[in-house]
Design an enzyme around this catalytic site. Structure first.
Site, PDB file in Angstrom:
ATOM      1  N   GLY A  45       0.837  -1.200   0.000  1.00  0.00           N
ATOM      2  CA  GLY A  45       0.000   0.000   0.000  1.00  0.00           C
ATOM      3  C   GLY A  45       0.865   1.241   0.000  1.00  0.00           C
ATOM      4  O   GLY A  45       1.999   1.217   0.489  1.00  0.00           O
ATOM      5  N   CYS A 107       5.997  -0.057   7.104  1.00  0.00           N
ATOM      6  CA  CYS A 107       5.581   1.136   6.358  1.00  0.00           C
ATOM      7  C   CYS A 107       6.759   1.592   5.517  1.00  0.00           C
ATOM      8  O   CYS A 107       7.891   1.650   6.018  1.00  0.00           O
ATOM      9  CB  CYS A 107       5.174   2.234   7.340  1.00  0.00           C
ATOM     10  SG  CYS A 107       4.667   3.763   6.537  1.00  0.00           S
ATOM     11  N   HIS A 149      -4.335   1.089   7.411  1.00  0.00           N
ATOM     12  CA  HIS A 149      -3.018   1.735   7.513  1.00  0.00           C
ATOM     13  C   HIS A 149      -2.956   2.931   6.546  1.00  0.00           C
ATOM     14  O   HIS A 149      -2.526   4.021   6.915  1.00  0.00           O
ATOM     15  CB  HIS A 149      -1.930   0.698   7.203  1.00  0.00           C
ATOM     16  CG  HIS A 149      -0.523   1.217   7.244  1.00  0.00           C
ATOM     17  ND1 HIS A 149       0.390   0.832   8.207  1.00  0.00           N
ATOM     18  CD2 HIS A 149       0.134   2.088   6.432  1.00  0.00           C
ATOM     19  CE1 HIS A 149       1.540   1.465   7.974  1.00  0.00           C
ATOM     20  NE2 HIS A 149       1.420   2.219   6.899  1.00  0.00           N
ATOM     21  N   GLU A 150      -3.431   2.714   5.298  1.00  0.00           N
ATOM     22  CA  GLU A 150      -3.388   3.796   4.298  1.00  0.00           C
ATOM     23  C   GLU A 150      -4.366   4.912   4.642  1.00  0.00           C
ATOM     24  O   GLU A 150      -4.044   6.089   4.488  1.00  0.00           O
ATOM     25  CB  GLU A 150      -3.664   3.263   2.891  1.00  0.00           C
ATOM     26  CG  GLU A 150      -2.686   2.204   2.394  1.00  0.00           C
ATOM     27  CD  GLU A 150      -1.229   2.550   2.643  1.00  0.00           C
ATOM     28  OE1 GLU A 150      -0.859   3.728   2.554  1.00  0.00           O
ATOM     29  OE2 GLU A 150      -0.454   1.622   2.945  1.00  0.00           O
TER      30      GLU A 150
HETATM   31 ZN    ZN Z   1       2.608   3.439   5.789  1.00  0.00          ZN
END
Ligand code: ZN
Length: 190
Positions: A45, A107, A149-150
Site C-alpha cells: 500500500g 511502512c 493503515h493507508e
Molecule cells: Zn505506511
C-alpha cells in the site's frame, strides 16, 4: 515514473489529505506513478502523503502476499480479493465491523521498522476507484489491515501512533535516528 518516498520526519506525512473533487490528468498520472513506486519498493500500500502529496488517495495491491491472506465480500457474497486488485482508493470511508486483531505491520516511510498493531479485523469500505466510479466492499485479513493503515496516512496518522507504549518505547531509538536523518536531508535540500 518512480517517485521519492518521504520518510518519517518529513512534514508531508502529518498532513491531512484534501478530498479529490475530480480525476484530473494530474491525478491519473499520480496514480500510475504511485503504483510503479509501490511495486519497486515491494509495498502492499502507498498513500499520496508518502510521495509528498496531501490528498485523499491511496493505492493497494495485496496479490503477492500469499502467506498473509485477505478476504473480500462484494454485495454480501464472498469474492476473490484479486478481482479488485490493483486497488485505487479515492476519498475512502471506512467502518469497522469486527473486533480488533493484532498483526505485524511495516511502512515504506519507516524502512526496516516493524511492529504488531491492533486494528479491527474486518471493515466496510466505500470509495471512488481509479476511474472515479463509486465502489463498496467488505474486507478482512491483510487487505483490511492495509486499507486502515493507508486511511490513517490520509489523515496524517502514522502506525507509530497506533503502537502500544511498550512497543513504541522499544523502537524509540530507531525512530529518533530515522527522524534525525530525514530532518538533516531536508535542511540540506533548502
Ligand atoms: Zn505506511
Amino acid at each position: 515514473m518512480m517517485l521519492e518516498i518521504v520518510k518519517y520526519g518529513h512534514p508531508a506525512l502529518r498532513k491531512k489529505g484534501e478530498s479529490i473533487a475530480a480525476l484530473t490528468p494530474e491525478i491519473k498520472n499520480l496514480i500510475v506513478d504511485m503504483f510503479e513506486t509501490m511495486a519497486e519498493n515491494h509495498g502492499v500500500g502507498l498513500a499520496a502523503q508518502q510521495v509528498g502529496v496531501a490528498k485523499q488517495l491511496a493505492v493497494i495491491d495485496v496479490r503477492d502476499m500469499t502467506d498473509r491472506p485477505s478476504t473480500l465480500e462484494l454485495d454480501g457474497q464472498p469474492a476473490d480479493p484479486a478481482t479488485i486488485m490493483p486497488l485505487v482508493l479515492i476519498n475512502p470511508e471506512i467502518t469497522p465491523v469486527s473486533e480488533p486483531v493484532t498483526g505485524p505491520e511495516g511502512c515504506l516511510s519507516f524502512p526496516e521498522i516493524f511492529a504488531d498493531i491492533s486494528r479491527p479485523g474486518m471493515v466496510d469500505v466505500k470509495a471512488l476507484d481509479g476511474k472515479g466510479k463509486p465502489i463498496a466492499f467488505r474486507c478482512g485479513g491483510l487487505l483490511a489491515r492495509a486499507i486502515q493503515h493507508e486511511k490513517d496516512h490520509l489523515n496524517g496518522v502514522l502506525f507509530i501512533d497506533r503502537m502500544d507504549k511498550k512497543t513504541k518505547a522499544a523502537l524509540q531509538p530507531e525512530l529518533d535516528a530515522l527522524h534525525a536523518i530525514t530532518k538533516a536531508e531536508l535542511s540540506q535540500k533548502k
